[in-house]
Design a protein around this motif. Structure first.
Motif, PDB file in Angstrom:
ATOM      1  N   GLU A  25      58.895 -10.991 -37.635  1.00 25.55           N
ATOM      2  CA  GLU A  25      60.265 -10.532 -37.882  1.00 25.55           C
ATOM      3  C   GLU A  25      61.028 -11.571 -38.689  1.00 25.55           C
ATOM      4  O   GLU A  25      60.756 -12.767 -38.584  1.00 25.55           O
ATOM      5  N   LEU A  26      61.996 -11.120 -39.497  1.00 20.68           N
ATOM      6  CA  LEU A  26      62.897 -12.039 -40.195  1.00 20.68           C
ATOM      7  C   LEU A  26      64.290 -11.836 -39.630  1.00 20.68           C
ATOM      8  O   LEU A  26      64.764 -10.696 -39.543  1.00 20.68           O
ATOM      9  N   TRP A  27      64.908 -12.918 -39.223  1.00 22.14           N
ATOM     10  CA  TRP A  27      66.238 -12.861 -38.619  1.00 22.14           C
ATOM     11  C   TRP A  27      67.264 -13.568 -39.501  1.00 22.14           C
ATOM     12  O   TRP A  27      66.956 -14.572 -40.145  1.00 22.14           O
ATOM     13  N   ARG A  28      68.475 -13.015 -39.538  1.00 20.22           N
ATOM     14  CA  ARG A  28      69.590 -13.587 -40.302  1.00 20.22           C
ATOM     15  C   ARG A  28      70.866 -13.339 -39.501  1.00 20.22           C
ATOM     16  O   ARG A  28      71.065 -12.242 -38.975  1.00 20.22           O
ATOM     17  N   GLY A  29      71.688 -14.388 -39.380  1.00 22.63           N
ATOM     18  CA  GLY A  29      72.959 -14.220 -38.672  1.00 22.63           C
ATOM     19  C   GLY A  29      72.802 -13.634 -37.276  1.00 22.63           C
ATOM     20  O   GLY A  29      73.627 -12.838 -36.841  1.00 22.63           O
ATOM     21  N   GLY A  30      71.726 -13.999 -36.569  1.00 17.97           N
ATOM     22  CA  GLY A  30      71.526 -13.503 -35.207  1.00 17.97           C
ATOM     23  C   GLY A  30      71.116 -12.044 -35.128  1.00 17.97           C
ATOM     24  O   GLY A  30      71.093 -11.443 -34.052  1.00 17.97           O
TER      25      GLY A  30
ATOM     26  N   GLY B 195      78.641  -8.302 -37.227  1.00 16.48           N
ATOM     27  CA  GLY B 195      78.640  -9.718 -37.554  1.00 16.48           C
ATOM     28  C   GLY B 195      78.142  -9.972 -38.965  1.00 16.48           C
ATOM     29  O   GLY B 195      77.841  -9.033 -39.694  1.00 16.48           O
ATOM     30  N   HIS B 196      78.062 -11.253 -39.323  1.00 13.00           N
ATOM     31  CA  HIS B 196      77.632 -11.575 -40.687  1.00 13.00           C
ATOM     32  C   HIS B 196      76.470 -12.550 -40.690  1.00 13.00           C
ATOM     33  O   HIS B 196      76.203 -13.239 -39.708  1.00 13.00           O
ATOM     34  N   GLY B 197      75.765 -12.565 -41.815  1.00 17.10           N
ATOM     35  CA  GLY B 197      74.728 -13.555 -42.062  1.00 17.10           C
ATOM     36  C   GLY B 197      75.129 -14.282 -43.335  1.00 17.10           C
ATOM     37  O   GLY B 197      76.022 -13.818 -44.044  1.00 17.10           O
ATOM     38  N   ILE B 198      74.508 -15.427 -43.594  1.00 16.46           N
ATOM     39  CA  ILE B 198      74.784 -16.146 -44.839  1.00 16.46           C
ATOM     40  C   ILE B 198      73.774 -15.682 -45.870  1.00 16.46           C
ATOM     41  O   ILE B 198      72.558 -15.714 -45.643  1.00 16.46           O
ATOM     42  N   ASP B 199      74.256 -15.212 -47.018  1.00 16.28           N
ATOM     43  CA  ASP B 199      73.395 -14.675 -48.057  1.00 16.28           C
ATOM     44  C   ASP B 199      72.745 -15.799 -48.864  1.00 16.28           C
ATOM     45  O   ASP B 199      73.099 -16.970 -48.710  1.00 16.28           O
ATOM     46  N   GLY B 200      71.809 -15.429 -49.732  1.00 20.25           N
ATOM     47  CA  GLY B 200      71.120 -16.415 -50.552  1.00 20.25           C
ATOM     48  C   GLY B 200      72.084 -17.222 -51.411  1.00 20.25           C
ATOM     49  O   GLY B 200      71.819 -18.375 -51.772  1.00 20.25           O
ATOM     50  N   CYS B 201      73.244 -16.617 -51.728  1.00 18.96           N
ATOM     51  CA  CYS B 201      74.236 -17.283 -52.595  1.00 18.96           C
ATOM     52  C   CYS B 201      75.315 -17.983 -51.777  1.00 18.96           C
ATOM     53  O   CYS B 201      76.340 -18.382 -52.322  1.00 18.96           O
ATOM     54  N   TRP B 206      78.257  -9.070 -44.451  1.00 16.70           N
ATOM     55  CA  TRP B 206      78.548  -8.366 -43.206  1.00 16.70           C
ATOM     56  C   TRP B 206      77.579  -7.206 -42.995  1.00 16.70           C
ATOM     57  O   TRP B 206      77.224  -6.506 -43.949  1.00 16.70           O
ATOM     58  N   SER B 207      77.133  -7.010 -41.757  1.00 16.52           N
ATOM     59  CA  SER B 207      76.197  -5.915 -41.477  1.00 16.52           C
ATOM     60  C   SER B 207      76.958  -4.645 -41.118  1.00 16.52           C
ATOM     61  O   SER B 207      78.130  -4.680 -40.747  1.00 16.52           O
ATOM     62  N   CYS B 208      76.273  -3.512 -41.261  1.00 13.83           N
ATOM     63  CA  CYS B 208      76.837  -2.206 -40.909  1.00 13.83           C
ATOM     64  C   CYS B 208      75.671  -1.248 -40.700  1.00 13.83           C
ATOM     65  O   CYS B 208      74.526  -1.613 -40.927  1.00 13.83           O
ATOM     66  N   SER B 209      75.965  -0.026 -40.273  1.00 15.26           N
ATOM     67  CA  SER B 209      74.888   0.956 -40.138  1.00 15.26           C
ATOM     68  C   SER B 209      74.538   1.442 -41.542  1.00 15.26           C
ATOM     69  O   SER B 209      75.371   1.389 -42.457  1.00 15.26           O
ATOM     70  N   LEU B 210      73.314   1.934 -41.721  1.00 11.19           N
ATOM     71  CA  LEU B 210      72.918   2.443 -43.032  1.00 11.19           C
ATOM     72  C   LEU B 210      73.803   3.636 -43.396  1.00 11.19           C
ATOM     73  O   LEU B 210      74.164   3.829 -44.563  1.00 11.19           O
ATOM     74  N   GLU B 211      74.201   4.413 -42.370  1.00  8.38           N
ATOM     75  CA  GLU B 211      75.104   5.544 -42.594  1.00  8.38           C
ATOM     76  C   GLU B 211      76.458   5.047 -43.106  1.00  8.38           C
ATOM     77  O   GLU B 211      77.040   5.631 -44.021  1.00  8.38           O
TER      78      GLU B 211
END
Lengths: 345, 345
Positions: A25-30, B195-201, B206-211
């Motif tokens: 698995e790859l995890w990002r931001g928990g 919540g959020h993850g830190i992107d490559g840049c 920020w995450s959300c549902s695909l919908e």
């Protein structure tokens, strides 16, 4: 054989095929961002010792079975007749980076056979090796077939072909060299292959079950005293003695074999395949990532080598391919790779 | 909403989550070698029109939501105050190849703000653009932050920051620029982000549902007459007018938008995400490949655009990313990509 709950359920319900297992698995931001499913099998000389997913899943070993494809080269007497060295046998089992060390060795090998680059049938592609890639790019030179990561395997085919007195198209499935490879492949996997595909280097690649591939690796791990056993031992010794010729600087096969100080031989294959040969334990391992991702096959084989005690958790190779943090262009940690629950233990 | 058998079963059994769906397969020698599972959703302004896998699956949109991240740039009045052009808005929404055309445009943009390369926080990486990569490689020059595929988005952040009079660390999650991005993201997805993850840049993603992501794309497809609607229209028009600035020559976003002659905007994101905005049909599309493979997200979005009639089967872009044969280094056909049964229809 230890069975997962899913495998037990599948058996009880009489299903033949078992679903793939969550491996990496790859995890990002928990949060889990990506998931790699697949199949993995550990075999000894009696059969399956441990498995995740479906050991009966049919796979193309791709380059992971180059040591099998090299058996006829030795068993036929062709290698001895051509006076092949341990370095050449390692190249025959390798998917090299196309660096000077690899290109010059293969060029010299063909020269010794009084053959030239056009006699190869692997095709040309730019080398992974950074220095050689840069040299070609900045001098506007196209790559040649010696740069192909499979050129060592093809030099082996040409050496076998010289001995068998076959025609020039040594990659044709019905060519004596490939017929010998197919027969050997079916003998060491203990299966009749469902068929072949054409590999990136134009050679036929025969499919088998993942269990059959692991069984073959277990045979390489504990070879007998017969002609085949001696050939297997020669190839495994060559791979362990020359890890830099099996892949190249920084590549997983080379880094992992060095980390294990020659105690095991490992080989990657395209589309998420990885195998390991562990002579000390008499074990063979085969992994197939369903989606074909190399990052996942490298992580999964590293996890299994750790599980088997062939690698130490503190080894830099383990953090490099499995446990290390994932950093971005500014060096910030953005995520991490994790073994899925239940894999490998 | 059309439901798959699995989705109906999952609903009947009261499960919230639905398993991923088989989307794209790779075949070799008449056997399936690899499989990519994932989730895909098509939304209109009322909600989900069609879905495969689980529309509620939480994902990181990564670069696929750059047009959302660019909304505050326009809505705040910062873009108008800085006199940004349609080309600059396209760059703000793009993941460019780091070619001269991109590097010079971003450098000029910062110059217009009286800012310099060190003001960026995206980090530097070698460009995908072949000519620029070769130029740097052969002149021993390291890449700079202008080469980062996200430098256009970051130039947009700096323009917004100038307007908001924020501090220099504009990628900090609690910086006014990123707080504005988060609020906008939650408004257009209609969800509170987990919540959020830190992107490559280095920017927060920020995450959300695909919908939710597809719902946001549907809003871009049929924008209202208010301030937000006008901002959405400006960004979609910019992407469609300058496909070469959204990615680069040969890249999926550029090739697909050109193939659709500006009738739709598409954007890729790391780890197997792809979105599409179809103004003519008032539809938004979002795809996430579970294993994160770009080859599969490109094939899946192409399959859906074909399914929706936005692309024609005969278009070279379709054979390039979906239906075309896979060839090896000698040009031999070794395999093919296939849409899994039931995807997209």
């Amino acid at each position: 054989m230890k069975k997962s709950a899913r495998q037990k359920i599948a058996q009880l319900s009489g299903r033949i095929a078992v679903r793939s297992a969550k491996l990496v698995e790859l995890w990002r931001g928990g949060q889990r961002e990506s998931l790699h499913r697949g199949h993995a099998v550990i075999c000894d000389d009696k059969g399956v010792v441990e498995a995740w997913g479906d050991p009966s899943r049919i796979v193309f070993p791709r380059s992971s079975c180059k040591m099998v494809q090299a058996l006829p080269l030795i068993e036929s007497g062709a290698a001895e007749a051509a006076g092949l060295t341990s370095r050449q046998l390692a190249l025959a089992c390798g998917s090299h980076s196309g660096g000077r060390i690899h290109v010059e060795a293969v060029a010299g090998w063909l020269d010794g056979l009084n053959l030239t680059e056009p006699d190869l049938r692997c095709g040309a592609h730019m080398p992974r090796d950074r220095d050689e890639n840069r040299r070609l790019t900045c001098s506007d030179q196209p790559p040649c077939q010696f740069h192909n990561n499979c050129s060592g395997k093809h030099a082996g085919f040409l050496t076998l072909n010289r001995h068998l007195r076959g025609g020039p198209d040594y990659v044709a499935p019905d060519h004596p060299a490939q017929r010998a490879v197919k027969q050997t492949f079916e003998e060491v996997t203990g299966e009749t292959s469902p068929g072949h595909g054409i590999d990136g280097c134009s050679a036929p690649n025969w499919s088998c079950s993942l269990e059959g591939l692991a069984r073959a690796m277990a045979a390489f791990a504990r070879p007998g005293g017969d002609r085949r056993g001696r050939a297997m031992r020669q190839l495994v010794d060559a791979m362990r003695a020359h890890p830099e010729l099996v892949a190249g600087e920084g590549r997983a096969c080379t880094v992992l074999m060095r980390a294990m100080r020659g105690s095991a031989a490992v080989k990657t294959g395209a589309e998420g395949v990885f195998v390991a040969i562990l002579p000390d334990q008499g074990l063979g391992v085969a992994v197939k990532i369903t989606d074909g991702a190399t990052r996942a096959s490298e992580a999964a084989i590293t996890a299994i080598l750790l599980h088997l005690g062939a690698l130490e958790a503190a080894d830099p190779a383990v953090s490099r391919f499995l446990t290390g943090p994932i950093r971005n262009w500014r060096g910030l940690v953005t995520g991490e790779m994790r073994r899925a629950r239940g894999f490998p233990s």
